[in-house]
Design an enzyme around this catalytic site. Sequence first.
Site, PDB file in Angstrom:
ATOM      1  N   GLY A   9       0.830  -1.193   0.000  1.00  0.00           N
ATOM      2  CA  GLY A   9       0.000   0.000   0.000  1.00  0.00           C
ATOM      3  C   GLY A   9       0.865   1.243   0.000  1.00  0.00           C
ATOM      4  O   GLY A   9       1.969   1.251  -0.546  1.00  0.00           O
ATOM      5  N   ALA A  10       0.373   2.289   0.633  1.00  0.00           N
ATOM      6  CA  ALA A  10       1.096   3.559   0.595  1.00  0.00           C
ATOM      7  C   ALA A  10       2.497   3.439   1.193  1.00  0.00           C
ATOM      8  O   ALA A  10       3.493   3.767   0.546  1.00  0.00           O
ATOM      9  CB  ALA A  10       0.277   4.625   1.330  1.00  0.00           C
ATOM     10  N   MET A  11       2.588   2.958   2.432  1.00  0.00           N
ATOM     11  CA  MET A  11       3.897   2.893   3.080  1.00  0.00           C
ATOM     12  C   MET A  11       4.768   1.797   2.483  1.00  0.00           C
ATOM     13  O   MET A  11       5.979   1.965   2.316  1.00  0.00           O
ATOM     14  CB  MET A  11       3.733   2.677   4.580  1.00  0.00           C
ATOM     15  CG  MET A  11       4.987   2.975   5.370  1.00  0.00           C
ATOM     16  SD  MET A  11       5.505   4.717   5.274  1.00  0.00           S
ATOM     17  CE  MET A  11       4.230   5.471   6.282  1.00  0.00           C
ATOM     18  N   ALA A 131       3.071   8.542   3.809  1.00  0.00           N
ATOM     19  CA  ALA A 131       2.843   8.137   2.422  1.00  0.00           C
ATOM     20  C   ALA A 131       1.346   8.095   2.167  1.00  0.00           C
ATOM     21  O   ALA A 131       0.547   7.910   3.079  1.00  0.00           O
ATOM     22  CB  ALA A 131       3.456   6.757   2.161  1.00  0.00           C
ATOM     23  N   LYS A 187       4.685   6.057  19.122  1.00  0.00           N
ATOM     24  CA  LYS A 187       4.079   6.135  17.792  1.00  0.00           C
ATOM     25  C   LYS A 187       2.593   5.799  17.858  1.00  0.00           C
ATOM     26  O   LYS A 187       1.769   6.397  17.151  1.00  0.00           O
ATOM     27  CB  LYS A 187       4.797   5.174  16.847  1.00  0.00           C
ATOM     28  CG  LYS A 187       4.130   5.004  15.470  1.00  0.00           C
ATOM     29  CD  LYS A 187       4.196   6.267  14.627  1.00  0.00           C
ATOM     30  CE  LYS A 187       3.485   6.096  13.288  1.00  0.00           C
ATOM     31  NZ  LYS A 187       4.065   5.042  12.440  1.00  0.00           N
TER      32      LYS A 187
END
Length: 312
Positions: A9-11, A131, A187
């Site tokens: 995906g994005a990351m 991202a 996080k």
Amino acid sequence: MKIAIAGAGAMGSRFGLMLKQGGNDVLLIDGWQEHINAIKENGLKANYNGEEITVKVPIVNQNEVPTGEQFDLIILFTKAMQLEKMLQDVKPLIADHTEVLCLLNGIGHEDVIEKFVPMEKIFIGNTMWTAGLEGPGKAKLFGSGSVKLQNLGIGQEESAKKLAETLSASGLNAKYSDNIHYSIYRKACVNGTMNGLCTILDVNMAGLGATKPAHDMVVTIVNEFAAVAAKENVNLDISEVIEHVETCFDPTTIGMHFPSMHQDLIKNNRLTEIDYINGAISRKGKKYGVVTPYCDFLTQLVHSKEEILGAK
């Protein structure tokens, strides 16, 4: 190094792109066929800090993972609720020497990973890179970031430091941590505030930060995370964590970013990872006798939103 990105995906796309540019032999693995087809046909396209680039990188569906290939490193970026299925699918790629790095959002993923990989080959960490996906095969990558990681196996510190060096050689700014559970909870406080709140309010992080109640909500949620973490001998510096979380509001850095949960539910109508972030704090709170009303309510709100939108 031969590296598989399990969850492109994005990351996963960001890491795959940067590691490929860094000279590694990279294979992307994902379950979204439209995304897979676009990358196969056109390469992985990205708006990379304002520059349009294309990187040719191989990608396969997780149901069609090649047999007979062995990888040095598998980086896990799949969704938390899909972790066990992904590990089962990539099992043919795991050799005796294969290391697995988990960079998923949330808490407690090592319990699942250990079913497939011995503890001395498991590394966990978190990343502050951002991202987004603008569509199948097209990522939007901006800003700078970092990675912190640690070994779970006893006596594997040098392996963890070597892994951090490998990632840093591709510009990922990775560092070894001797207290990764602190970093993971820190996080998780970012995810536990930005993800759910931005998703429910349908705003980016700067938009959330511009609202009057934002600070009080961040303070309350971080305190709930800290109270649960303390029961696991992780003592967060609450004021520092709150300050760290609120850097996400800055529109000149990452404030204009929509968190991954917003991308999943609002943009792509997919189920979220809320049960592995705020939901995990709710469950742990019940286990330890810690009240977590904001995390409880935010988890319920996101699930209600999923039902209203018919997310799958």
